[in-house]
Motif scaffolding. Structure first.
Motif, short mmCIF file in Angstrom:
data_model
loop_
_atom_site.label_atom_id
_atom_site.label_comp_id
_atom_site.label_asym_id
_atom_site.label_seq_id
_atom_site.Cartn_x
_atom_site.Cartn_y
_atom_site.Cartn_z
N VAL A 24 0.83 -1.20 0.00
CA VAL A 24 0.00 0.00 0.00
C VAL A 24 0.86 1.25 0.00
CG1 VAL A 24 -1.81 1.28 1.22
CG2 VAL A 24 -1.77 -1.23 1.31
N ASP A 25 0.58 2.14 -0.91
CA ASP A 25 1.18 3.48 -0.93
C ASP A 25 0.05 4.46 -0.68
OD1 ASP A 25 2.63 5.81 -1.44
OD2 ASP A 25 2.25 5.70 -3.59
N GLY A 26 0.08 5.12 0.48
CA GLY A 26 -1.03 6.00 0.83
C GLY A 26 -0.56 7.39 1.21
N GLY A 27 -1.12 8.41 0.59
CA GLY A 27 -0.76 9.79 0.88
C GLY A 27 -1.97 10.69 0.98
N GLY A 28 -1.71 11.97 0.91
CA GLY A 28 -2.77 12.95 1.08
C GLY A 28 -3.66 13.13 -0.12
N ASP A 116 5.07 1.60 7.82
CA ASP A 116 6.14 2.58 7.89
C ASP A 116 5.69 3.81 7.11
OD1 ASP A 116 8.85 3.80 8.04
OD2 ASP A 116 9.48 1.77 8.54
N GLY A 117 6.52 4.83 7.11
CA GLY A 117 6.19 6.03 6.34
C GLY A 117 6.30 5.79 4.85
N ASP A 118 5.53 6.54 4.07
CA ASP A 118 5.58 6.36 2.63
C ASP A 118 6.93 6.80 2.05
OD1 ASP A 118 4.97 9.02 3.27
OD2 ASP A 118 3.64 9.30 1.56
N GLY A 119 7.64 7.66 2.78
CA GLY A 119 8.98 8.03 2.32
C GLY A 119 9.94 6.85 2.35
N PHE A 120 9.88 6.05 3.42
CA PHE A 120 10.78 4.91 3.52
C PHE A 120 10.42 3.81 2.53
CE2 PHE A 120 12.34 0.98 5.60
CZ PHE A 120 13.69 1.24 5.46
N THR A 121 9.13 3.55 2.32
CA THR A 121 8.76 2.55 1.32
C THR A 121 9.13 3.03 -0.08
OG1 THR A 121 6.49 3.40 1.35
CG2 THR A 121 6.96 1.45 2.67
N THR A 122 9.16 4.34 -0.28
CA THR A 122 9.63 4.86 -1.56
C THR A 122 11.10 4.56 -1.76
OG1 THR A 122 7.96 6.61 -1.57
CG2 THR A 122 9.89 6.94 -2.96
N VAL A 123 11.91 4.70 -0.69
CA VAL A 123 13.34 4.34 -0.76
C VAL A 123 13.49 2.86 -1.10
CG1 VAL A 123 15.47 4.08 0.56
CG2 VAL A 123 14.12 6.15 0.79
N ALA A 126 12.47 2.33 -4.74
CA ALA A 126 13.35 2.98 -5.71
C ALA A 126 14.67 2.25 -5.87
CB ALA A 126 13.60 4.43 -5.30
N HIS A 127 15.17 1.68 -4.77
CA HIS A 127 16.50 1.07 -4.81
C HIS A 127 16.47 -0.44 -4.56
CE1 HIS A 127 18.21 5.07 -5.06
NE2 HIS A 127 17.52 5.43 -4.00
N GLY A 128 15.31 -1.04 -4.74
CA GLY A 128 15.19 -2.48 -4.62
C GLY A 128 15.58 -3.02 -3.26
N GLY A 129 15.35 -2.22 -2.22
CA GLY A 129 15.67 -2.63 -0.87
C GLY A 129 17.11 -2.37 -0.47
N ARG A 130 17.91 -1.83 -1.39
CA ARG A 130 19.32 -1.57 -1.11
C ARG A 130 19.53 -0.11 -0.71
NH1 ARG A 130 19.17 -5.17 -5.29
NH2 ARG A 130 19.10 -3.54 -6.87
N GLY A 292 11.43 0.95 -8.69
CA GLY A 292 10.02 0.73 -8.38
C GLY A 292 9.48 1.90 -7.59
N ASP A 293 8.23 1.80 -7.18
CA ASP A 293 7.60 2.90 -6.46
C ASP A 293 7.32 2.51 -5.01
OD1 ASP A 293 5.42 1.19 -6.59
OD2 ASP A 293 4.35 2.35 -8.11
N SER A 294 6.56 3.34 -4.32
CA SER A 294 6.30 3.12 -2.90
C SER A 294 5.49 1.86 -2.65
CB SER A 294 5.56 4.33 -2.31
OG SER A 294 5.27 4.15 -0.95
N ALA A 295 4.57 1.53 -3.56
CA ALA A 295 3.81 0.28 -3.40
C ALA A 295 4.73 -0.92 -3.53
CB ALA A 295 2.68 0.22 -4.43
N ASP A 296 5.70 -0.86 -4.44
CA ASP A 296 6.70 -1.93 -4.54
C ASP A 296 7.51 -2.01 -3.25
OD1 ASP A 296 6.17 -2.72 -7.24
OD2 ASP A 296 7.23 -0.94 -7.92
#
Length: 311
Positions: A24-28, A116-123, A126-130, A292-296
């Protein structure tokens, strides 16, 4: 924040019962939910309204469930039982303990939940968990970094009222303040002010009425007026200046995340991507395309939690 994990069934029972993952990617502004099987194959995706925790736990869950049901329908999966699902959530507002507590109290029965925050799931996405850094600017702005030693940091993301510099809401607020000054006669009425007046009204009463009921999303919707008048035939130097300020804010954010400039940097969100061509050569040279994106990233988050339960 550190990841909040909830196993209402108990760790062993949760591990045994999980058949599907939801990210889930959830924002405002909106919510995206991605459904995958245990092998990581994406089965479907759904979308719904905002699920930022600051807008209320009930609304957040309503939109998450709606988007999850859409993903289920697209996947052709019948009677998806939450007790067979592990859900990873990257939500705006997940750094506020009271909001997290209210949200978790309403969880509808998922076997395993990681928040967690959507910023961290975006990281993570974006970097495949790395390790890497992300500057995400859309409705709001936040910078997140996962360092090589496993530590992490969050910068900005203070909220649209007093922070989120470089975001859509921040640009919209600047446009509205400029319109106020133009309506007062403190500054000339130029193309940007006229564009704002066309949306909210040109007189004091309708402007005040619009501002009284406007929230983050409404102000973010005015950002397009800034971009419309920062280039093209009807250019306004005020709009150009606002765009330049936004670029400077995002560059400062990126530098604060990784002062040594040793990690890959990904730009995410509609505003960051719109501003990217204006970045300095040095900053642009650090940027990589997100994997990838925050949902990924939310899927990566919940898979890693389930994996830890198995160790």
């Amino acid at each position: 924040m550190n990841t909040t994990t909830l196993c209402p069934l108990g760790a062993e029972s949760a591990k045994a019962s999980v058949r599907f993952f939801l990210g889930v990617d959830g924002g405002g502004t909106g919510t995206r939910v991605r459904l995958s099987d245990l092998s990581g194959r994406i089965l479907g995706q759904g979308e719904a309204g905002p699920s930022a925790l600051g807008q209320g736990a009930e609304q957040a869950w309503a939109h998450i469930v709606l988007a999850a049901r859409q993903a289920q329908a697209l996947a052709g999966v019948e009677a998806l039982d939450w007790s067979h699902c592990a859900i990873g959530l990257g939500l705006s507002g997940a750094s506020v303990p009271a909001q997290v507590e209210a949200f978790l109290a309403l969880q509808p029965g998922f076997a395993l939940l990681a928040l967690d925050g959507d910023g961290f799931t975006t990281v993570l996405g974006a970097h495949g968990g790395r390790p890497g850094a992300v500057v995400a600017a859309g409705t709001g702005t936040v910078g997140e970094v996962l360092r090589r030693d496993g530590s992490r940091a969050c910068i900005s993301g203070w909220g649209w009222i007093c922070g989120d510099e470089g975001s859509g809401a921040w640009l919209g607020l600047k446009a509205m303040r400029h319109a106020h000054q133009a309506q007062d006669g403190r500054v000339p009425v130029g193309p940007l002010a006229r564009a704002v007046f066309a949306v909210v009204g040109a007189e004091r009463e309708p402007i005040l009425a619009w501002c009284a009921q406007a929230g983050q999303h409404a102000y973010a919707s005015l950002a397009r007026l800034v971009f419309d008048h920062a280039e093209g035939d009807n250019i306004d130097p005020v709009a150009v200046g606002f765009v330049q300020e936004a670029v400077a804010e995002l560059e400062r954010l990126a530098l604060a995340l990784d002062p040594a400039a040793e990690l890959p940097l990904a730009l995410c969100g509609s505003i960051a991507l719109r501003l990217a061509p204006n970045f300095s050569g040095t900053m642009a040279g650090r940027c990589v395309s997100p994997q990838g994106d925050s949902a990924d990233g939310a899927l990566h988050l919940i898979r890693s939690v389930l994996q830890r339960l198995g160790n």
